[in-house]
Motif scaffolding. Structure first.
Motif, PDB file in Angstrom:
ATOM      1  N   THR A  41       0.840  -1.183   0.000  1.00  0.00           N
ATOM      2  CA  THR A  41       0.000   0.000   0.000  1.00  0.00           C
ATOM      3  C   THR A  41       0.878   1.236   0.000  1.00  0.00           C
ATOM      4  OG1 THR A  41      -0.053  -0.060   2.402  1.00  0.00           O
ATOM      5  CG2 THR A  41      -1.858  -1.114   1.245  1.00  0.00           C
ATOM      6  N   GLU A  44      -1.870   8.208   0.977  1.00  0.00           N
ATOM      7  CA  GLU A  44      -3.036   8.726   0.265  1.00  0.00           C
ATOM      8  C   GLU A  44      -2.681   9.920  -0.598  1.00  0.00           C
ATOM      9  OE1 GLU A  44      -7.322  10.725   1.439  1.00  0.00           O
ATOM     10  OE2 GLU A  44      -6.381   9.319   2.805  1.00  0.00           O
ATOM     11  N   SER A  56      -0.274   7.253  -5.498  1.00  0.00           N
ATOM     12  CA  SER A  56      -0.678   6.887  -4.148  1.00  0.00           C
ATOM     13  C   SER A  56      -2.195   6.741  -4.120  1.00  0.00           C
ATOM     14  CB  SER A  56      -0.216   7.947  -3.144  1.00  0.00           C
ATOM     15  OG  SER A  56      -0.710   9.228  -3.505  1.00  0.00           O
ATOM     16  N   LEU A  57      -2.740   6.366  -2.968  1.00  0.00           N
ATOM     17  CA  LEU A  57      -4.173   6.123  -2.855  1.00  0.00           C
ATOM     18  C   LEU A  57      -4.988   7.339  -3.280  1.00  0.00           C
ATOM     19  CD1 LEU A  57      -6.624   4.479  -1.853  1.00  0.00           C
ATOM     20  CD2 LEU A  57      -6.205   5.444   0.415  1.00  0.00           C
ATOM     21  N   ASN A 323     -12.154   3.660  -4.942  1.00  0.00           N
ATOM     22  CA  ASN A 323     -10.846   4.031  -4.447  1.00  0.00           C
ATOM     23  C   ASN A 323      -9.830   3.345  -5.345  1.00  0.00           C
ATOM     24  OD1 ASN A 323     -12.009   5.401  -2.350  1.00  0.00           O
ATOM     25  ND2 ASN A 323     -11.466   3.927  -0.775  1.00  0.00           N
ATOM     26  N   GLU A 325      -5.664   2.443  -5.958  1.00  0.00           N
ATOM     27  CA  GLU A 325      -4.391   2.374  -5.261  1.00  0.00           C
ATOM     28  C   GLU A 325      -3.349   1.631  -6.095  1.00  0.00           C
ATOM     29  OE1 GLU A 325      -2.769   1.101  -0.826  1.00  0.00           O
ATOM     30  OE2 GLU A 325      -4.901   1.024  -1.315  1.00  0.00           O
ATOM     31  N   TYR A 327       0.267  -0.418  -6.840  1.00  0.00           N
ATOM     32  CA  TYR A 327       1.191  -1.313  -6.161  1.00  0.00           C
ATOM     33  C   TYR A 327       1.996  -2.088  -7.198  1.00  0.00           C
ATOM     34  CZ  TYR A 327      -3.064  -4.010  -6.906  1.00  0.00           C
ATOM     35  OH  TYR A 327      -4.177  -4.560  -7.471  1.00  0.00           O
TER      36      TYR A 327
END
Length: 577
Positions: A41, A44, A56-57, A323, A325, A327
């Motif tokens: 993760t 944000e 990022s998130l 949302n 995210e 990775y």
């Protein structure tokens, strides 16, 4: 992955998530078929990102756009998964997807954090003797299986025992830990395993014959109920366990409610879970085949993962209720040389073929940036990852030509280099897919520019590719690893003979040293040197780490993705706001 050792996988296949599973051994390559997995993760992102750019998130911008069926769900979260076989007993899985199910149903003695380091699970702590040969696990108090029966050290001892049984034919290689007396038990020369000692209901110790840095986690895996899985156990007879696959008795955050092949696997929260009953009552793996984006778009599914291409990111952002995210995969792709072939025995030729390949264009640019270049045999999230002293082999045709000249390969009248009357030709084998098509097109041009002829062969069936690989009829083959856990997993193929014709005593020495200590700082230094040696030898052309985008319903809170455990690590805390 070390041969036979289960790893925690987090593979995304067309948005269907493989969270935790039995991997193929590291010495057995995996298909490079676009399969990638969820990674770490990030922080944000509070500002609106540029189109196609997420670092990022990024939180959902408009939950009012959430489809009605997703809005109505108050106690159920749905995640996509490729159809499992129904063998839901740890250590006896028939497919990696069965491991996704068991990761929800069972907990392990020892878990791992985002860097792959051990943290408490069912065992609240452990002791390692001064000689690093005896491990003592201290279980948490009042542990229970999902039916309310107690979980004790006897269950741990039973689990270790059946894995040593001569009839055990699963992929979990507990023998690699060299438990004292384990081999004698397997051979029927002993009625119990000498190194296993149940000290009291909450304490168990195990002694191994030599130091092994992976023993703590290999022995610290899932625990089976002796009362349930062992009531019919007799040495040499394990077939009865197959009858229990569809009715698992676990100790994880959820219990199996119902398995409908080809449709879904339903779970209900386990009130006896050691960390407390999960926040969301129901969890479902949707196993129906179809368009993963459509399932997310229509609200039929709450969670999915996609290649981090600009097109995918733009499409997902426009929905508004997700949302997003980023990775990076916990495995790596590679091109393996066959060093039994004369030309490839010369390190300079292998290095030239690495310098002469435009990996940036093939693996990053052609995939809209959804990858980063790899140069060592470990994942970027690993505590062992380093770039210090590592040659990045940036695309350099002139350097490639220089090395080939030094190796005695001179340009012929047709532009192809020759030596001792033989042309420098490379026979490549790979899967039949878009990525391979791009590789072949670019590589042919790249290699022709340095005087090398590329001949390519593609296979629609992975088993056919493996058969060709095992026959040795190739010079270069395209694969990716299974998901990597301990750093030893990513380098085993360089010491066990899997890389044909490669035999470097220094690599074997460092590999053994890396397993012969449990001190992380010592191991870091050892693997740093090991990576530098392999990077210099160039037995592989390392290709890339895949970059992904996790997309999930903006109502879900407390999602944290562990590169080694996928969503299963935080699943019990997921809530629907």
């Amino acid at each position: 992955m070390r041969k036979g050792l289960f790893s925690v996988l987090t593979i995304i296949i067309s948005g269907a998530l493989l969270l935790s599973a039995c991997s193929s051994p590291a010495s057995t390559p995996a298909a490079e078929s676009g399969k990638t997995e969820a990674g770490a993760t990030t922080s944000e992102q509070t500002t609106t990102p540029a189109a196609g750019s997420i670092t990022s998130l990024v939180k959902a911008t408009d939950l009012a756009k959430l489809p009605e069926n997703a809005k109505k769900r108050t106690d159920t979260i749905i995640v996509g998964l490729t159809d499992p076989s129904g063998a839901f007993t740890p250590y006896f899985l028939q497919s990696g997807y069965d491991g996704n199910v068991t990761s929800v149903l069972f907990s392990s003695l020892v878990k791992v954090d985002e860097k792959g380091l051990p943290i408490p699970g069912l065992a609240e702590k452990w002791d390692i003797s001064e000689d690093q040969l005896t491990y003592t696990y201290h279980l948490r108090k009042d542990l229970k299986f999902s039916d309310g029966s107690p979980l004790t050290a006897e269950d741990v001892a039973f689990t270790w025992t059946i894995l040593h049984d001569k009839a055990y034919d699963g992929q979990y290689d507990i023998l690699s830990t060299n438990v004292k007396g384990g081999k004698a038990y397997k051979e029927g020369k002993a009625t119990s395993i000498e190194g296993i000692k149940v000290i009291d209901p909450l304490t168990i110790s195990v002694t191994v014959e030599k130091v092994n840095a992976t023993a703590l986690q290999v022995l610290g895996s899932d625990v089976l109920s002796k009362a349930y899985y062992g009531k019919d156990y007799k040495f040499g007879q394990l077939d009865y366990i197959k009858n229990l696959h569809s009715t698992p008795l676990g100790n994880g955050p959820y219990k199996l409610d119902k398995f409908i092949p080809g449709q879904e696997v339903r779970f209900v929260a386990n009130e006896n879970y050691y960390a407390g009953k999960p926040e969301t009552e129901h969890f479902i793996y949707k196993t129906t085949e179809g368009d993963a984006f459509q399932f997310i778009e229509t609200g039929e599914q709450d969670y999915g993962s996609f290649s981090a291409t600009t097109d995918n990111i733009d499409r997902l952002q426009k929905l508004g209720f997700l949302n997003l995210e980023p990775y990076t995969a916990s495995n790596y792709g590679y091109l393996q040389f066959n060093m039994e072939h004369e030309a490839l025995k010369d390190k300079r030729v292998r290095q030239a073929l690495t310098y002469g390949l435009d990996r940036q264009t093939i693996y990053v640019d052609s995939n809209q940036g959804a990858a980063t270049i790899a140069n060592i045999p470990t994942q970027q999230s690993s505590w062992s990852y380093t770039e210090e002293g590592i040659n990045p082999y940036k695309y350099d045709p002139e350097k490639a030509k220089q090395l080939l000249d030094e190796a005695g390969w001179k340009e012929g009248t047709d532009g192809i280099r020759e030596k001792d009357g033989k042309k420098l030709s490379v026979h490549f084998i790979g899967s039949k897919k878009k990525g391979t098509d791009i590789f072949i097109a670019v590589a042919k041009e790249n290699y022709a520019a340095i005087g090398v002829q590329l001949e390519a062969e593609q296979f629609a069936d992975f088993n056919a590719q493996i058969a060709k690989f095992e026959s040795g009829d190739y010079d270069l083959v395209s694969f990716s690893t299974s998901i990597l856990g301990d750093p030893s997993d990513g380098v085993l193929s360089f010491v066990d003979g899997e890389v044909k014709g490669y035999d470097n005593p220094k690599v074997k020495e460092l590999y053994a040293k890396g397993l012969a200590t449990t001190d992380i700082e010592e191991r870091k230094a050892i693997y740093k040197e090991l990576y530098q040696v392999i990077n210099e030898d160039a037995p592989y052309i390392f290709t890339s780490y895949s970059k992904l985008i996790l997309a999930y319903n903006g109502r879900i809170e407390n999602i944290k993705i562990n590169p080694s455990q996928g969503i299963s690590a935080s699943l019990p805390e997921w809530t629907l706001k």
